[in-house]
Design a protein around this motif. Structure first.
Motif, mmCIF file in Angstrom:
data_model
loop_
_atom_site.group_PDB
_atom_site.id
_atom_site.type_symbol
_atom_site.label_atom_id
_atom_site.label_comp_id
_atom_site.label_asym_id
_atom_site.label_seq_id
_atom_site.Cartn_x
_atom_site.Cartn_y
_atom_site.Cartn_z
ATOM 1 N N THR A 197 0.835 -1.205 0.000
ATOM 2 C CA THR A 197 0.000 0.000 0.000
ATOM 3 C C THR A 197 0.868 1.253 0.000
ATOM 4 O OG1 THR A 197 -1.831 -1.104 1.131
ATOM 5 C CG2 THR A 197 -1.748 1.299 1.282
ATOM 6 N N LEU A 198 1.932 1.249 0.788
ATOM 7 C CA LEU A 198 2.836 2.405 0.833
ATOM 8 C C LEU A 198 3.545 2.610 -0.499
ATOM 9 C CD1 LEU A 198 4.462 2.068 4.382
ATOM 10 C CD2 LEU A 198 2.726 3.705 3.637
ATOM 11 N N PHE A 199 4.094 1.537 -1.071
ATOM 12 C CA PHE A 199 4.855 1.685 -2.314
ATOM 13 C C PHE A 199 3.942 1.868 -3.526
ATOM 14 C CE2 PHE A 199 8.214 -0.068 0.348
ATOM 15 C CZ PHE A 199 9.286 0.741 -0.023
ATOM 16 N N LEU A 200 2.673 1.530 -3.387
ATOM 17 C CA LEU A 200 1.716 1.794 -4.457
ATOM 18 C C LEU A 200 1.358 3.279 -4.508
ATOM 19 C CD1 LEU A 200 -0.263 0.653 -6.633
ATOM 20 C CD2 LEU A 200 -1.946 0.428 -4.785
ATOM 21 N N ASN A 201 1.266 3.894 -3.345
ATOM 22 C CA ASN A 201 0.790 5.273 -3.268
ATOM 23 C C ASN A 201 1.884 6.333 -3.175
ATOM 24 O OD1 ASN A 201 -2.347 5.194 -2.926
ATOM 25 N ND2 ASN A 201 -1.588 3.519 -1.652
ATOM 26 N N TYR A 202 3.070 5.935 -2.715
ATOM 27 C CA TYR A 202 4.107 6.937 -2.470
ATOM 28 C C TYR A 202 5.450 6.557 -3.080
ATOM 29 C CZ TYR A 202 0.727 8.276 1.101
ATOM 30 O OH TYR A 202 -0.432 8.635 1.751
ATOM 31 N N ASP A 203 6.184 7.586 -3.443
ATOM 32 C CA ASP A 203 7.592 7.420 -3.793
ATOM 33 C C ASP A 203 8.362 7.789 -2.534
ATOM 34 O OD1 ASP A 203 9.991 7.032 -5.035
ATOM 35 O OD2 ASP A 203 10.037 9.026 -5.955
ATOM 36 N N MET A 204 9.088 6.861 -1.967
ATOM 37 C CA MET A 204 9.785 7.080 -0.704
ATOM 38 C C MET A 204 11.290 6.916 -0.883
ATOM 39 S SD MET A 204 7.273 5.159 2.048
ATOM 40 C CE MET A 204 7.505 3.528 1.329
ATOM 41 N N GLU A 205 12.029 7.787 -0.231
ATOM 42 C CA GLU A 205 13.481 7.723 -0.217
ATOM 43 C C GLU A 205 13.964 8.047 1.185
ATOM 44 O OE1 GLU A 205 15.310 6.851 -2.734
ATOM 45 O OE2 GLU A 205 13.931 7.042 -4.438
ATOM 46 N N LEU A 206 15.105 7.455 1.554
ATOM 47 C CA LEU A 206 15.707 7.836 2.826
ATOM 48 C C LEU A 206 16.142 9.291 2.739
ATOM 49 C CD1 LEU A 206 17.893 4.674 3.605
ATOM 50 C CD2 LEU A 206 15.778 5.362 4.750
ATOM 51 N N ALA A 207 15.760 10.082 3.727
ATOM 52 C CA ALA A 207 16.077 11.507 3.700
ATOM 53 C C ALA A 207 17.582 11.744 3.704
ATOM 54 C CB ALA A 207 15.419 12.215 4.886
ATOM 55 N N ASP A 208 18.305 10.918 4.412
ATOM 56 C CA ASP A 208 19.768 11.012 4.456
ATOM 57 C C ASP A 208 20.344 9.610 4.306
ATOM 58 O OD1 ASP A 208 22.422 11.486 4.849
ATOM 59 O OD2 ASP A 208 22.214 12.408 6.825
ATOM 60 N N PRO A 209 20.626 9.186 3.062
ATOM 61 C CA PRO A 209 21.101 7.817 2.812
ATOM 62 C C PRO A 209 22.392 7.464 3.555
ATOM 63 C CG PRO A 209 20.450 8.889 0.768
ATOM 64 C CD PRO A 209 20.468 9.951 1.816
#
Length: 488
Positions: free
Chosen positions: A447-459
């Motif tokens: 559900t999260l990856f279907l609706n949002y593009d997520m990245e670590l704020a500080d890799p």
């Protein structure tokens, strides 16, 4: 003894304390050390020197809050079996899983470590040491945790999942501490499926102090279990210092299919053997243990997917393809997510790389003794296995066992890998709530990856880990954006 007699003895006591006492004490200590290292049944099992002398070495190791790393380093240094206390060993060989945690046998009962968590409760499916009583109580409530029960509970999960999406929508374009947000979600879900009422943590964005209370209990219990006599002394003093833990008032509601009602059903069928107090205990345990373990697992999945771009790309592609084919709802149903093979591989790999439990799941060798890893262990020896050690075994999981690679679950038969996956325990005492945890993970991640593009704020910045009873993660900042390429 009369006063003159006492007066005549005092000089001899003085001599003993000033001269012989300081001779006898070192001699006793030397004899104890020699016995532990030369004559004790576990003397030939390698391990830290101080660990062979006192349980307090183990206590100190757990109180560093890095036991999950310490136990791995111990096995790397000493081998598949390590002495971690005068009468306790840690086993890292996967082939010993079935022996120590058998599916049908009750040969290796839980150790006294669990008594600290059980306290005075009569029914505790996690900490109960009486094998017969556990079997009886498990049969009474097992239907509440069955796979077909998940369908009745899924609407509760969906409700909290919609709340989570609503909260994240309000933070698009910002950094979100996903570790905290996932914890709030897991706790509210447990509230819903247990009592048909969440705690309101997701909506408020904060908890009410419950998380810190649970952390304090975990911090204490994780080390007190190794010296349970300290806990029993505390219990003796409780009438004088009071009991700071209040039990919630719980009652049965009408027409609900949540867990509490199912526990009450068991109570009504067996009121003497499964009492009202037992219902309360089951509900409280469900909340405290179920929320933390699930939160740790969901955090691990998100974190490792975001740290591995190729994994993220494959996962998103699988989710999008299923959505385009009309095979996924939004929010996603558990039966739909169960068909996403790569998603399930990602979940399994995350549970392998970062198992929630920190402890060694201690058991007691039966009276006849047992041969484990070429060593005879007499009856009464405490023996346990750490998921953090077993999950890194190269014979079971491959030469790259230290790497996060979901593909390993799709390339070959996974029977041995699943058998050695100790995230939810193993054998007859494995966690009853594992199906519920799997349901939440299988629903929230796609559900999260279907609706949002997520990245670590500080890799470059890693998360913060606190190893108590669970290996919990904190400070996981994620930048989120609504997906523009959302598959209709």
């Amino acid at each position: 003894m009369s006063s003159p007699q006492l007066t005549s003895v005092i000089p001899y006591i003085h001599i003993l304390l000033t001269r012989d006492f300081y001779v006898v004490l070192p001699a006793v200590l030397i004899c104890y050390i020699l016995y532990q290292h030369l004559f004790h049944p576990l003397a030939r099992i390698p391990g830290p020197f101080l660990a062979s002398l006192t349980n307090w070495w183990y206590v100190r190791a757990t109180r560093t809050e890095t036991w999950h790393r310490i136990v791995v380093s111990l096995h790397e240094k000493y081998g598949p079996i390590v002495r971690i206390a005068p009468n306790q060993v840690s086993v890292g060989a996967p082939k010993a899983v079935r022996q120590i945690y058998p599916v049908s046998s009750t040969a290796f009962p839980k150790s006294d470590w669990y008594s600290v968590f059980r306290g005075t409760r009569r029914v505790d499916l996690f900490a109960g040491q009486d094998q017969w009583a556990h079997g009886r109580h498990r049969k009474m409530v097992v239907r509440a945790y069955a796979m077909d029960t998940l369908k009745d509970l899924e609407p509760y999960v969906d409700y909290c999942l919609e709340l989570l999406v609503e909260q994240l929508d309000g933070r698009v374009g910002q950094k979100v501490d996903m570790a905290k947000r996932v914890h709030l979600f897991s706790f509210d879900v447990i509230g819903e499926i247990t009592w048909s009422a969440n705690f309101g943590f997701l909506t408020a964005g904060v908890d009410d102090g419950t998380f810190e209370t649970i952390r304090t209990m975990g911090r204490s219990g994780s080390w007190l279990g190794h010296v349970p006599y300290v806990f029993r002394m505390h219990e003796l003093l409780k009438p004088y210092i009071g009991n700071w833990l209040d039990r919630p008032a719980i009652r049965k509601s009408r027409g609900k299919k949540d867990l509490i009602n199912r526990f009450f059903d068991a109570h009504e069928k067996n009121p003497e053997e499964f009492t009202y107090t037992d219902v309360i205990s089951m509900g409280a345990t469900q909340v405290s243990a179920g929320s933390d373990t699930t939160a740790v697992s969901i955090r691990a999945i998100i974190y490792y997917v975001l740290r591995n771009p190729s994994v993220k790309a494959k996962l998103v592609a699988e989710i999008d393809e299923a959505r385009r084919k009309g095979e996924l709802s939004n929010p996603i149903k558990h039966e739909e997510a169960a068909k996403l093979k790569y998603l399930q591989a990602v979940v399994s790999e995350s549970l392998r790389v970062h198992p929630a439990m920190a402890v060694n799941l201690p058991r007691v060798v039966p009276s006849g003794g047992a041969n484990i890893e070429g060593h005879y262990l007499p009856g009464g020896t405490v023996v346990g296995m750490s998921a953090w050690v077993v999950h890194k075994d190269k014979e079971v999981y491959g030469e790259d066992a230290h790497a996060f690679r979901p593909e390993r679950w799709l390339e070959r038969d996974t029977t041995d890998m699943n058998r050695c996956l100790l995230t939810f325990g193993a054998g007859s005492r494995a966690c009853l709530g594992r199906n519920m945890a799997a349901q939440q993970m299988s629903k929230v991640i796609p559900t999260l990856f279907l609706n949002y593009d997520m990245e670590l704020a500080d890799p470059e910045k890693g998360w913060r880990i606190e190893c108590l009873l669970f290996v919990a993660q904190y400070d996981m900042d994620v930048a989120i954006e609504r997906r523009q390429d959302y598959p209709s």
